[in-house]
Write a protein that holds these residues in place. Structure first.
Motif, mmCIF file in Angstrom:
data_model
loop_
_atom_site.group_PDB
_atom_site.id
_atom_site.type_symbol
_atom_site.label_atom_id
_atom_site.label_comp_id
_atom_site.label_asym_id
_atom_site.label_seq_id
_atom_site.Cartn_x
_atom_site.Cartn_y
_atom_site.Cartn_z
ATOM 1 N N ALA A 75 0.873 -1.248 0.126
ATOM 2 C CA ALA A 75 0.131 -0.074 -0.120
ATOM 3 C C ALA A 75 0.791 1.200 -0.081
ATOM 4 N N GLU A 76 1.964 1.255 0.672
ATOM 5 C CA GLU A 76 2.868 2.467 0.753
ATOM 6 C C GLU A 76 3.580 2.655 -0.582
ATOM 7 N N MET A 77 3.819 1.512 -1.090
ATOM 8 C CA MET A 77 4.561 1.588 -2.642
ATOM 9 C C MET A 77 3.441 2.240 -3.566
ATOM 10 N N SER A 78 2.460 1.681 -3.480
ATOM 11 C CA SER A 78 1.268 2.081 -4.317
ATOM 12 C C SER A 78 0.954 3.769 -4.139
ATOM 13 N N ARG A 79 1.142 4.213 -2.789
ATOM 14 C CA ARG A 79 1.073 5.509 -2.671
ATOM 15 C C ARG A 79 2.294 6.353 -3.357
ATOM 16 N N LYS A 80 3.250 5.888 -3.253
ATOM 17 C CA LYS A 80 4.473 6.305 -3.934
ATOM 18 C C LYS A 80 4.383 6.545 -5.371
ATOM 19 N N LEU A 81 3.784 5.361 -6.083
ATOM 20 C CA LEU A 81 3.699 5.318 -7.663
ATOM 21 C C LEU A 81 2.650 6.294 -7.784
ATOM 22 N N ARG A 82 1.466 6.673 -7.021
ATOM 23 C CA ARG A 82 0.523 7.488 -7.354
ATOM 24 C C ARG A 82 0.955 8.952 -7.200
ATOM 25 N N PHE A 83 1.994 9.087 -6.434
ATOM 26 C CA PHE A 83 2.600 10.482 -6.339
ATOM 27 C C PHE A 83 3.470 10.582 -7.564
ATOM 28 N N PHE A 84 4.297 9.606 -7.912
ATOM 29 C CA PHE A 84 5.115 9.780 -9.259
ATOM 30 C C PHE A 84 4.099 10.132 -10.375
ATOM 31 N N LYS A 85 3.134 9.394 -10.492
ATOM 32 C CA LYS A 85 2.235 9.635 -11.567
ATOM 33 C C LYS A 85 1.358 11.219 -11.631
ATOM 34 N N ASP A 86 1.280 11.530 -10.352
ATOM 35 C CA ASP A 86 0.788 12.988 -10.322
ATOM 36 C C ASP A 86 1.679 13.884 -10.882
ATOM 37 N N GLN A 87 3.030 13.766 -10.260
ATOM 38 C CA GLN A 87 4.115 14.587 -10.659
ATOM 39 C C GLN A 87 4.412 14.638 -12.147
ATOM 40 N N ILE A 88 4.293 13.502 -12.696
ATOM 41 C CA ILE A 88 4.571 13.346 -14.285
ATOM 42 C C ILE A 88 3.563 14.042 -15.016
ATOM 43 N N ASN A 89 2.424 13.829 -14.410
ATOM 44 C CA ASN A 89 0.950 14.601 -15.184
ATOM 45 C C ASN A 89 1.326 16.059 -15.093
ATOM 46 N N LYS A 90 1.590 16.493 -13.905
ATOM 47 C CA LYS A 90 1.519 18.067 -13.788
ATOM 48 C C LYS A 90 2.776 18.493 -14.529
ATOM 49 N N ALA A 91 3.874 17.682 -14.715
ATOM 50 C CA ALA A 91 4.909 18.235 -15.461
ATOM 51 C C ALA A 91 4.612 18.158 -16.802
ATOM 52 N N ILE A 129 4.648 15.566 -18.878
ATOM 53 C CA ILE A 129 5.630 14.520 -19.467
ATOM 54 C C ILE A 129 4.927 13.328 -20.109
ATOM 55 N N MET A 130 4.822 13.234 -21.537
ATOM 56 C CA MET A 130 4.046 11.993 -22.079
ATOM 57 C C MET A 130 4.851 10.704 -21.597
ATOM 58 N N SER A 131 4.196 9.642 -20.992
ATOM 59 C CA SER A 131 4.814 8.367 -20.663
ATOM 60 C C SER A 131 4.883 7.599 -22.128
ATOM 61 N N SER A 132 5.691 6.916 -22.241
ATOM 62 C CA SER A 132 5.926 6.023 -23.189
ATOM 63 C C SER A 132 4.992 4.931 -23.383
#
Length: 717
Positions: A73-89, A91-94
């Motif tokens: 669950a903690e790793m899922s939270r970190k991955l959601r954080f990365f996803k939000d940061q990528i969307n805000k920046a 950046i188009m994910s491949s």
């Protein structure tokens, strides 16, 4: 291509597999602890075993693998954080993830912690630099604008006391933003003791700010303002904000204290502006130089941050799938009993009989891959509760199965309505849609989705596109049937065409002036296929087309209801339930066909004979005056006595299907319950070991609402 896919889909499905749910068996698994994770992972990939929760009486925090679930669950939270940061920046994910060697959960956890720490540190530094940049930019703007209020021929222009009574007001105001703590030293004073404070504030709060200053100083101040040339980014919302530079002239230390407090309350940032022109220019050059350095630093930091986010985005999809899979494995392991003495886990679940061989192979592979010295034991057991329903589906049949399951899941071993839905659903849609022009457009869209199936199946689609892609074969059949019904209706984007030859009608005169009011004349054989195009625009268009479509809907609806009742008969016969046949199937068939079946017969007879009988009148007076003479509404000999017989059958069938079955089941339930109560002294050891939930299921009170009129009408419909 479509036929090849259909042949591939149906290779492993026999008619009996499609008609009824798979036969299920209850199995028990005894799994050594060292191979438990691999075994559950392989079984999850297989997707043919449904585990039963053996720890339902425990809370989530009392289960064996609660720590692993928390880590996932903690790793899922970190991955959601990365996803939000990528969307805000932005950046188009491949779509094609980079190749990465297999890593275990512990290594992934360490990598995610490092990436999160690095990203948080970069965000913190970026926010501090952005705040410093904003302060310097505001200071530069204040220097440029405020100097215009201060410079005069003597180098300074402090107003006299009479000018303190003049004030200027603006119109826009909204709520405040962040505060800036800044140490302000008093401005220089002239012999009369006048001072000034310069700063910058949001344009939307300027009006309230000026009014508050006026009231706090009782009008003993002079307020000058000038709009800032550049917009400033808000570090919190990342929005560009318009601001206004102000200079307040006042007199006295008490007024200075009040003005500074008001500036702090309104979020106005105050900056010291020297009166000397040379100092102003020197400070402006220094601020501009520092702004240039900060811009370069911010750009470099942004590039570094985007590069780090891009490297994370290359593996983000794989990491999210891995963490999701691991969490599902540990959630399943928490449903198993852990035997500490034997160091093994015991699980129970349901699986289809045909899948036992595949499950055994997966368990053997898990034992081999985990290098376990003890194999996994899987053996069948007897179960008290009813098995779950499982239907084998594929990409063609799964959307139809989901449509049926949305209304209700069939009981174990009942006939599967989804088999008939594969044709009935798209055909009924086409009966309503009925336009071969729109059908061609729908066909092209379905063919595009099918042609790009391999590519789209690996991409993450939106909710709407995912729904369309999942139902691509449903759209295909809907479009084909729509083209067929559209040809029957002779509608191409709601316009009739002479596709199959000339019309069978012509106008009464050569000018066709009165064609839509007087009518047409039939001159040749009927139109070979579908509706004659001359009906469109004629005075009988609505009467003909509405009557045809309404009567066709009645016929299709009656056939559909008869099909449902016939399926209930085969279910009752399969389970050997003669009660349902006698008190459900027979009266429902009599009731349905005595009324609506008779109406369908009248429609067909009227079509065949060309009679002008009013079917509304026939059906209404069948109930109100069944013995009256039909007159012009008589379609065939013996119609009146037939109506009386059918009406009597319907009146008999209604109580027949509503009342006997519930009371008979109530009697059977009572007798079984009493027999079980008297036989408790002879209960065997196996009966005493029966789960509490099963015993409670046996002793449930009989509920008439489940088996009375509501359930009967539901089965009828």
């Amino acid at each position: 291509m479509f036929l090849d896919k259909m042949e591939k889909f149906l290779d492993n499905l026999t008619p009996m597999d499609l008609m009824r749910s798979e036969k299920m068996t209850f199995v028990q698994l005894i799994i050594p602890a060292e191979s438990a994770h691999r075994a559950i992972s392989y079984l999850g990939e297989l997707g043919l075993l449904q585990f039963r929760d053996l720890n339902a009486d425990k809370s989530p925090f009392q289960r064996t693998f609660v720590n692993q679930v928390k880590r996932c669950a903690e790793m899922s939270r970190k991955l959601r954080f990365f996803k939000d940061q990528i969307n805000k920046a932005g950046i188009m994910s491949s779509s094609h993830t980079a190749l990465q060697p297999e890593i275990d959960l512990e290594d992934l956890e360490i990598q995610l912690a490092e990436h999160e720490h690095e990203l948080i540190e970069m965000n913190s530094n970026s926010d501090k630099l952005r705040q410093s940049y904003n302060e310097l930019l505001e200071f530069k703007i204040v220097l440029q604008k405020a100097c215009g209020f201060l410079v005069s021929s003597h180098g300074r222009a402090i107003p006299d006391e009479r000018e303190l009574q003049e004030n200027v007001y603006s119109n826009d105001f909204v709520e405040t933003t962040s505060l800036l703590e800044q140490e302000i030293r008093p401005g220089p004073s002239n012999p009369s003791g006048l001072r000034f404070i310069s700063g910058i504030i949001c344009k939307s709060k300027l009006l309230r700010f000026e009014r508050m200053l006026f009231r706090a100083t009782r009008g003993n101040m002079l307020f000058n303002q000038a709009p800032a040339d550049d917009q400033i980014m808000d570090p919190v919302s990342a929005e560009m904000i318009e601001k206004t530079v102000f200079v307040v002239f006042f007199s006295g230390e008490q007024a200075r204290t009040k003005i500074l407090k008001i500036c702090e309350a309104f979020g106005a940032n105050c900056y010291p502006v020297p009166e000397d022109i040379s100092k102003q220019r020197q400070i402006t050059r220094e601020v501009s130089s520092r702004l240039t350095d900060l811009e370069a630093t911010l750009d470099a930091g942004l590039r570094h941050r985007n590069k780090a986010l891009a490297s994370v985005g290359e593996h983000l999809s794989d990491w999210m799938n891995m963490v999701r899979r691991e969490k599902a494995v540990y959630d399943t392991l928490n449903m198993l009993n852990f035997d500490v003495t034997k160091k093994c886990l015991v699980g129970e679940g349901w699986c289809p009989i045909f899948a036992k061989t595949q499950i055994q192979e997966a368990l053997q592979r898990a034992t081999f891959d985990s290098s376990s010295q003890v194999g996994i034991i899987c053996h069948p057991m007897d179960a008290v509760e009813s098995p779950p329903t499982y239907f084998r589906t594929n990409s063609f049949t799964s959307p139809y199965q989901e449509i049926v399951d949305a209304y209700g899941v069939a009981r174990y071993q009942e006939a599967n309505p989804a088999v008939y839905t594969t044709i009935i659903f798209p055909f009924l849609f086409a009966v309503m849609f009925g336009d071969w022009g729109h059908g061609i457009c729908l066909l092209l869209g379905a063919l595009i989705l099918i042609a790009r199936e391999s590519k789209l199946s690996t991409q993450k689609l939106g909710s709407f596109m995912e729904m369309l892609f999942g139902g691509r074969y449903v759209l295909l059949l809907m479009s084909l049937f729509s083209i067929y019904c559209g040809l029957i209706y002779n509608e191409f984007f709601s316009v009739p065409f002479h596709i199959f030859g000339e019309s069978a009608y012509r106008c009464r005169d050569n000018t066709c002036r009165d064609a839509h009011t007087i009518g047409l004349v039939k001159v040749r054989d009927p139109y070979p296929f579908g509706v004659d195009p001359k009906w469109r625009g004629s005075r009988s268009e609505l009467a003909f087309l509405n009557s045809m479509k309404m009567k066709m809907s009645i016929l299709l609806g009656v056939v559909h209801m008869n099909l449902g009742i016939i399926l209930s008969y085969f279910n009752a016969r399969f389970f050997g339930n003669s009660l349902d046949i006698r008190y459900q199937f027979v009266p429902q068939m009599i009731f349905l066909n005595s009324l609506f079946g008779y109406l369908s017969l009248l429609i067909v007879v009227k079509w065949c004979t060309g009679s002008q009988a009013d079917l509304y009148h026939v059906m209404i007076y069948m109930f109100l005056s069944p013995t009256d003479n039909l007159g012009d509404n008589e379609l065939f000999w013996g119609q009146r006595p037939l109506q009386i017989v059918l009406l009597l059958l319907a009146l008999i069938a209604a109580p027949w299907m509503l009342f006997p079955k519930p009371f008979i089941l109530k009697k059977i339930h009572t007798e079984r319950f009493q027999g079980r109560s008297y036989g408790m002294l002879n209960t065997s050891e196996m009966d005493l070991e029966e789960p509490d939930s099963a015993r409670q299921h046996h002793h449930e009170e009989f509920n008439f609402s489940e088996l009375g009129s509501l359930r009967t009408f539901y089965c009828f419909l």
